[in-house]
Design an enzyme around this catalytic site. Structure first.
Site, PDB file in Angstrom:
ATOM      1  N   ASP A 183      -7.523  24.410  10.869  1.00  0.00           N
ATOM      2  CA  ASP A 183      -7.512  23.095  10.224  1.00  0.00           C
ATOM      3  C   ASP A 183      -6.569  22.172  10.997  1.00  0.00           C
ATOM      4  O   ASP A 183      -5.357  22.330  10.954  1.00  0.00           O
ATOM      5  CB  ASP A 183      -7.040  23.289   8.768  1.00  0.00           C
ATOM      6  CG  ASP A 183      -7.182  22.017   7.977  1.00  0.00           C
ATOM      7  OD1 ASP A 183      -7.425  20.959   8.594  1.00  0.00           O
ATOM      8  OD2 ASP A 183      -7.045  22.076   6.738  1.00  0.00           O
ATOM      9  N   ASP A 204      -9.840  -5.275   1.987  1.00  0.00           N
ATOM     10  CA  ASP A 204      -8.632  -5.982   1.576  1.00  0.00           C
ATOM     11  C   ASP A 204      -8.822  -7.493   1.662  1.00  0.00           C
ATOM     12  O   ASP A 204      -8.028  -8.261   1.127  1.00  0.00           O
ATOM     13  CB  ASP A 204      -7.452  -5.616   2.486  1.00  0.00           C
ATOM     14  CG  ASP A 204      -6.937  -4.215   2.219  1.00  0.00           C
ATOM     15  OD1 ASP A 204      -7.070  -3.779   1.062  1.00  0.00           O
ATOM     16  OD2 ASP A 204      -6.416  -3.584   3.144  1.00  0.00           O
ATOM     17  N   ARG A 233     -16.657  20.926  -0.266  1.00  0.00           N
ATOM     18  CA  ARG A 233     -15.313  20.390  -0.459  1.00  0.00           C
ATOM     19  C   ARG A 233     -14.256  21.513  -0.384  1.00  0.00           C
ATOM     20  O   ARG A 233     -13.317  21.583  -1.163  1.00  0.00           O
ATOM     21  CB  ARG A 233     -15.208  19.632  -1.787  1.00  0.00           C
ATOM     22  CG  ARG A 233     -16.047  18.337  -1.728  1.00  0.00           C
ATOM     23  CD  ARG A 233     -15.775  17.445  -2.890  1.00  0.00           C
ATOM     24  NE  ARG A 233     -16.264  18.059  -4.116  1.00  0.00           N
ATOM     25  CZ  ARG A 233     -15.606  18.020  -5.262  1.00  0.00           C
ATOM     26  NH1 ARG A 233     -14.451  17.421  -5.341  1.00  0.00           N
ATOM     27  NH2 ARG A 233     -16.109  18.590  -6.328  1.00  0.00           N
ATOM     28  N   ASP A 246       0.841  -1.183   0.000  1.00  0.00           N
ATOM     29  CA  ASP A 246       0.000   0.000   0.000  1.00  0.00           C
ATOM     30  C   ASP A 246       0.882   1.241   0.000  1.00  0.00           C
ATOM     31  O   ASP A 246       1.907   1.252   0.678  1.00  0.00           O
ATOM     32  CB  ASP A 246      -0.874   0.024   1.268  1.00  0.00           C
ATOM     33  CG  ASP A 246      -2.222  -0.601   0.984  1.00  0.00           C
ATOM     34  OD1 ASP A 246      -2.691  -0.452  -0.162  1.00  0.00           O
ATOM     35  OD2 ASP A 246      -2.774  -1.233   1.898  1.00  0.00           O
ATOM     36  N   LYS A 275      -9.841  27.380   0.674  1.00  0.00           N
ATOM     37  CA  LYS A 275      -8.888  26.527  -0.049  1.00  0.00           C
ATOM     38  C   LYS A 275      -9.576  25.195  -0.317  1.00  0.00           C
ATOM     39  O   LYS A 275     -10.422  24.750   0.457  1.00  0.00           O
ATOM     40  CB  LYS A 275      -7.597  26.341   0.737  1.00  0.00           C
ATOM     41  CG  LYS A 275      -7.697  25.500   1.996  1.00  0.00           C
ATOM     42  CD  LYS A 275      -6.306  25.264   2.576  1.00  0.00           C
ATOM     43  CE  LYS A 275      -6.261  24.095   3.549  1.00  0.00           C
ATOM     44  NZ  LYS A 275      -6.889  24.366   4.832  1.00  0.00           N
TER      45      LYS A 275
END
Lengths: 694, 603
Positions: free
Chosen positions: A352, A534, A390, A315, A407
């Site tokens: 953030d 998985d 978003r 991964d 942003k």
């Protein structure tokens, strides 16, 4: 179970003491029978003992002390082999014991109904069944493996993983599995028990490690067949030597035929006792080394297959790159200063708390000395990231009035800017594409209708990973990076990390197909995984390592579990698998090569009376026929003891091409196997001479 | 070693390479069913054969079916050869009125020719009619050789194919190897041999007048041609004085060519290639040696071509060549060195312009030491067994070499087909042990070597030592075995060991000095030959079947290379350690003891 303690345990007096007593217990015929090569030695020892008794009565062949000494050393050969096996098993048992100590019977709070936490029945953990619902509260020990169906809790898993930081376990998603023996630190969870008693993960681990359920691996069986065949051949060689010798003695009219004692010695020396005696110890030790690496294999077959792996699926996130992307550059739009962009970017990210957001603040601080303290705006409102817009950002008021900074991804910002009546500059669009091509993630920053520029978020490739991949390539193993990124980004990261190939925009189906495709070409595929999605791929892969932090489904589908949940562990697993095969092969070569020297010691001695001329084959100039035969059998026994550390620790594996590896191992174990016994037998003979025993 | 010997050996190896390379490529085309230069001429014949026998040439077989067809075919062949020998007295082409061959001898000979061993307990000119020689023995020379080729081609297919359950058609492989390989080569060689003086006729034996009176001892024979024995079981001898000599005749050249090309080795006459009618000149001697090796060497190239990696073929050939050259040099040196006991007796054994020096006992003067020693190494490296000198008369070390070459399992060039399949088994074994040493499940040519392959490999490495050692020990224990031994001490032991080694490894050469045309030896050696051949072939076909069903992996840096010098050394080491190690005690009691005794002769 740290590496350090494992090494010292090899010399642990308690372990050795236990192994010595176990090597005598293993003398039971039904135990010996399981190892055909050593069983032949066992029968030989019994025969030699009987011959010794006969000589004591004055009827046998040769001196009583000689036959007696041979018998003793033959028994030692058997005991040494038993000792090697017992020592390997002892170490595993010690590991199992430490595991078992974590497995205590505790009282579980069994719920009558899983939605009703108020009524519970105290139940012994041993009587919990699959499908039962239990409540686990702060301070409780998790009584059984299971899946969290309700609630969230922090869990201390250090008993299993050795990692002291607590982990969060919550219902749904990839962090819903709890393991028996761990402890809930805070809050509460309702768990659905997923295994019956005795089938729990810990139980399987203990069974594997103790070797009780240890089944021979395919290569081990194939090797055993070869060893048995060689044993049969040498049995015939020595058995027919008696008539040959009888005939020769009659035909040459001189000397006595070969003695039965000598024939037994010749047989024991010729059959591959060195590898035969150490074979099962090597297998047990291999499992044990996996344990030291904090990997639990649920089958020995998987450990062996690890050595054969041709393709590694890794991964991207967490294995090849650090988990988080970091801001690496501010690229302003035309007419905007870089500092201006950095300032806006920092403002928008102050609240953030994601690693990406923090990295933007840090980058702005480091490049332009911008500090949060510089920001003293009024009425600041932070706009968090939402799936709908978003975007994230900030609204505040300063001397210029109300300002809005956002942003987000390019298309989201474009929409935002156009709605505010602005336009999206073409230059910025190009920059965005350029950043994406470099394998980074572009974030666009805008203030109302004006686009300020692009923040480049970079995937950080782990230090040293490129070198590991180069090593793998030398071993002939292909690495494939699995990522959800788009092909452009994936290609850039793949190039930076030095993987051979990548699968971009990977879905569970695509992963499964990739594995199947490689398997159709006859390749062995290894992969790691943790999520439920998985599981199909893990089930399909030949070597499937599930992270201990992963879901129960993932763990069930895999054939190994990494307690450290470290995806890079796969590389270590491959090395351990290879080491186990190499140790077997090298000791086999060594064992067979030894025969040459033994012939030179025994043949002239055995026929000394029939053909005295054969003495010129006594190239080692051994003292006497008796001394030569005794030295050979002593060497044959003690070489097993000398090789026990090698068998348990395994042969050092260096990542290099097969050709180089073969050359060096052939030199050490092939050529070494030819030469060492000449020196060893001569040394023992000299020692016997010095002690005046012969 | 003399300069002559070095030149001879060098010339031989170069000629071999020049001939076997194109032959190998040609055989690859033949067995892959591709077009080649004989397709136009011979394909109608091939198709006719299939039509007559009801064979669908596209029908492939699994290994079990292949093995069954092979066993049935060879069993029928053995019965036919046995039957023909028993009734030859009633059949035509028998000018010397040869009677039926004794049952035990016929049994032994039938198995001997079917197994490509060509051990001869009988002597051709006094036992076999021309019809038997041609229809039974020569035909089996072709068929047993074709069987060997078929098996190795099936094994090569096992490596070359992937995920298939079949390994080819036995009938097609037999037909093609006979029609396209053995027949054309034999035809060419036979014509050249006739040109050099080898006879080819159906005349009765010729009686000629000799210049001197000859006195010799001869065994008394009964009407059936079998020796009359006295009360002690020894043959009754009579002394004969005569001015006449009988020269045996027969269709020699046609049998001689396939005897070499098919590594059969069964001579038309008792003296085999030492007989001037079988091997008249130095040139035919050289050609015979080349003929023995050309298919075994060529098959290495076929192997490389068919598995798609020419280097693999070269590696196997290199391993064979190294062992061959070393062993040849030992015979050459040992024979040229002679016997120290004779030096003590004042005999000059040095090579000079007037004499070849060394040990000339048992050798033809027209060949001398070099051509004889080379022939010895060639005929025992390959499982041919033709002889141009008497191996019993070799120096002990000179005699050790052919014994050891056979004991390695006839894999140094070896028999047609059987040499390569034996060597590939050793390669599997080498790869298995070494493959583990690099930390992977062993693989050869992209095929994983797993439990089933190891089981079958274990069987093949067990068979011959068991037959040789148990047979020899039986012979030196029972009276029937011991009475046949003419020579005392270590040499007598060497003779018995050689006989069983030769039979179980399907070589067929004899050390002589041992009376083997007795019910005991005929039966024991017959059993050794049969199992030495077919107890090897069946597991090998099983391996072929199992390999064909596997996937073929592509090589990478993690794969052990099987084409470099390292692999050649590894392969040689495996042949020596696994193949020859078993015989060291027996060799110590035979040739080694004899050699050391010879060295310690004091005045």
């Amino acid at each position: 179970m740290s590496k350090k303690s494992a090494l010292t345990s090899l010399l642990d007096p308690a372990l050795i003491h236990e192994a010595i007593s176990a090597s005598f217990k293993k003398l039971a015929p039904d135990t010996q029978w399981k190892n055909p090569v050593m069983f032949v030695v066992y029968i030989g020892s019994i025969l030699a003992t009987l011959l010794f008794v006969q000589t004591l009565r004055g009827q046998g062949e040769g001196h009583a002390w000689f036959v007696g000494a041979i018998a003793v050393w033959l028994w030692f050969t058997v005991l040494f082999a038993n000792f090697a096996e017992a020592l390997a098993e002892g170490r595993s048992k010690a590991q199992a014991a430490s595991l078992r100590s974590t497995k205590k019977n505790v009282m579980a709070k069994k719920l009558y109904h899983h939605q009703d936490r108020s009524k519970c029945l105290p139940t012994d953990s041993a009587s919990l069944r699959k499908g039962d619902f239990i409540l686990i509260e702060a301070g409780d020990i998790v009584p059984a493996d299971g899946e969290v169906v309700e609630g969230v809790a922090s869990v201390d898993e250090s008993a299993i993983t050795g990692e002291s930081a607590p982990v969060i376990r919550e219902s749904g998603g990839d962090f819903s599995a709890v393991t028996g023996g761990t402890r809930v630190l805070s809050d509460w969870i309702v768990v659905k028990v997923s295994v019956n008693p005795g089938e729990a993960f810990l139980d399987r681990m203990i069974a594997m490690v103790e070797g009780a359920k240890r089944q021979k691996t395919p290569n081990e069986i194939a090797l055993s067949i070869l060893l048995v065949a060689l044993t049969i051949v040498f049995l015939v060689v020595t058995a027919t030597l008696l008539p040959f010798s009888l005939f020769s003695a009659t035909a040459s009219g001189a000397g006595a035929p070969i003695t039965v004692t000598t024939l037994i010695v010749l047989l024991v020396c010729l059959i591959p006792t060195t590898i035969g005696g150490l074979l099962s110890a090597i297998g047990v030790a291999g499992m044990s080394r996996m344990m030291q690496a904090n990997v639990i294999a649920t089958s020995g077959r998987a450990v062996e297959a690890a050595g054969d792996v041709d393709v590694l699926l890794l991964d991207k996130t967490g294995t090849i790159t650090l988990g988080n992307r970091q801001a690496s550059d501010f690229i302003p739009a035309p007419g905007i200063r870089q500092e201006q962009l950095a300032d806006a970017a920092q403002l928008s990210s102050l609240a953030d708390e994601t690693p990406e957001g923090r990295s933007i603040v840090i980058l702005a601080k480091e490049t332009f000395g911008l500090r949060q303290s510089d920001f003293n705006a009024q009425q600041a409102v932070f706009v968090p990231f939402s799936a709908h817009t978003r975007m994230s950002g900030i609204n505040y008021t300063d001397t210029f009035g109300v300002r809005e900074i956002r942003k987000g991804a390019m298309d989201a910002i474009r929409k935002y800017v156009q709605e505010a009546g602005g336009y999206f500059p073409e230059a910025v669009e190009r920059e965005v594409a350029e950043v994406a091509r470099r394998g980074s993630t572009p974030l666009v920053v805008a203030e109302q209708s004006r686009v300020l520029g692009v923040i480049e978020l970079k995937d950080i490739v782990k230090g040293g990973i490129k070198e590991r991949f180069a090593e793998l390539r030398q071993m002939g193993i292909k690495t494939i990076m699995i990522t959800g990124d788009n092909p452009l980004t994936a290609a850039a990261i793949a190039a930076e990390a030095g993987v051979d190939d990548f699968l971009a925009e990977a879905t569970p189906e695509a992963k499964l197909k990739l594995i199947r495709d490689h398997q159709t070409e006859g390749k062995l595929v290894a992969m790691t995984g943790d999520g439920t999605n998985d599981a199909p791929a893990l089930a399909q892969a030949d070597v499937a390592v599930a992270m201990n932090t992963g879901t129960q489904a993932a763990k069930e589908a895999g054939n190994m579990v990494d307690l450290d949940s470290n995806p890079t562990k796969l590389i270590e697993i491959v090395e351990i698998g290879k080491q186990m095969l190499m140790t077997r092969g090298s000791l086999t070569t060594f064992s067979i090569s030894n025969d040459i020297a033994k012939y030179f010691a025994i043949i002239p001695a055995a026929f000394a009376t029939t053909y005295p001329q054969l003495a010129s084959l006594n190239v080692m100039h051994l003292n006497s026929p008796d001394s030569a035969i005794l030295s050979a059998v002593i060497f044959n026994a003690i070489i097993i003891v000398f090789l026990i550390p090698l068998a348990l620790k395994g042969i050092t594996y260096k990542a290099q091409s097969a050709a180089r590896l073969l050359r060096s191992n052939l030199l050490i174990y092939g050529l070494g196997g030819l030469i060492v016994p000449f020196i060893g037998i001569k040394a023992i003979d000299m020692l016997l001479g010095l002690l005046g025993l012969v | 070693m003399t300069t002559n010997a070095m030149w001879m050996l060098g010339l031989f190896l170069v000629s071999l390479l020049v001939l076997s390379w194109p032959l190998g490529q040609y055989m690859a085309r033949v067995f892959q069913g591709e077009r080649h230069f004989l397709t136009g001429a011979f394909q109608p014949v091939e198709k006719l054969i299939y039509r007559c026998c009801g064979i669908q040439s596209s029908d492939e077989m699994g290994w079990k079916q292949y093995a069954l067809a092979l066993l049935a075919f060879n069993l029928l062949g053995a019965l036919f050869v046995y039957g023909l020998q028993r009734v030859q007295g009633m059949l035509p082409l028998n000018p010397q009125q040869m009677g039926a061959v004794a049952p035990d001898s016929a049994f032994n000979t039938a198995i001997s020719f079917v197994t490509n061993t060509n051990w001869q307990g009988y002597s051709g000119e006094s036992t076999m009619s021309y019809l038997t020689q041609m229809l039974a023995l020569t035909v089996q020379n072709f068929l047993s050789a074709a069987t060997g080729i078929a098996v190795v081609i099936a094994l090569i297919r096992g490596f070359a194919r992937h995920s298939l359950s079949t390994i080819g058609s036995f009938w097609v492989d037999m037909t093609r190897s006979t029609l396209y390989v053995l027949l054309p080569l034999s035809l060419v060689l036979a014509v050249v041999m006739v040109g050099q003086g080898t006879i080819q006729n159906f005349k009765p034996y010729q009686t000629v007048q000799t210049l001197d009176e000859n006195t010799y001892q001869q065994a008394v024979t009964d009407k059936a041609g079998n020796p009359v024995k006295d009360a002690q079981g020894q043959p009754v001898m009579e002394t004969v004085k005569t001015h006449e000599q009988t020269l045996a005749m027969g269709p020699v050249a046609s049998q001689e060519a396939i005897k070499m090309i098919g590594t059969n080795g069964g001579g038309f006459f008792n003296a085999n290639s030492a007989h001037p009618y079988e091997n008249p000149t130095s040139l035919t001697n050289f050609l015979q040696m080349l003929a023995i090796f050309v298919i075994p060497a060529g098959l290495c190239f076929t192997f490389g071509a068919m598995v798609g990696d020419k280097r693999q073929g070269w590696a196997v050939l290199a391993a064979m060549t190294v062992i061959f050259v070393v062993m040849t040099c030992i015979v050459l040196v040992a024979e040229q060195h002679g016997n120290p006991a004779l030096t003590l007796a004042g005999v000059d054994q040095h090579a000079s312009t007037l004499q070849s020096g060394g040990n000339m006992e048992g050798k033809e003067t027209r060949f001398g030491i070099t051509a004889s020693a080379l022939f010895i190494a060639v005929t025992t490296s390959a499982s041919c067994g033709a002889v141009n000198s008497m191996h019993d008369a070799l120096t002990p070390l000179g005699g050790l070499v052919p014994t050891a070459l056979m004991q390695m399992g006839e894999v140094v060039f070896g028999g047609v087909g059987s040499g390569l399949y034996g060597m590939l088994i050793f390669a599997i074994l080498a790869v298995f042990i070494a493959g583990l040493m690099i930390g992977r499940t062993p693989e050869y040519l992209g095929k994983k070597i797993e439990i089933f392959e190891m089981k079958m490999t274990a069987l093949t490495i067990l068979v011959t030592p068991l037959l040789v050692l148990m047979g020899t020990s039986m012979a030196v224990m029972v009276m029937a075995g011991k009475t046949g031994i003419y020579n005392p001490g270590a040499h007598g032991f060497s003779e018995v060991l050689y006989a069983f080694t030769s039979a179980a490894n399907n070589n067929g050469s004899a050390f002589a000095g041992l009376s083997t045309n007795t019910p005991f030896y005929n039966t024991m050696l017959g059993i050794a030959m049969w199992f030495g051949r077919f107890a090897m072939i069946v597991p090998i076909l099983a391996i072929a079947g199992s390999l064909a069903a596997k996937k073929r992996l592509t090589a990478n840096t993690g794969t052990m290379p099987t084409h470099g010098p390292l692999f050649v050394v590894l392969l040689i080491g495996t042949v020596l350690l696994v193949g020859a190690l078993n015989y060291i005690p027996a060799l110590a009691l035979g040739p080694v003891a004899e050699h050391l005794q010879m060295q310690t002769v004091h005045p």
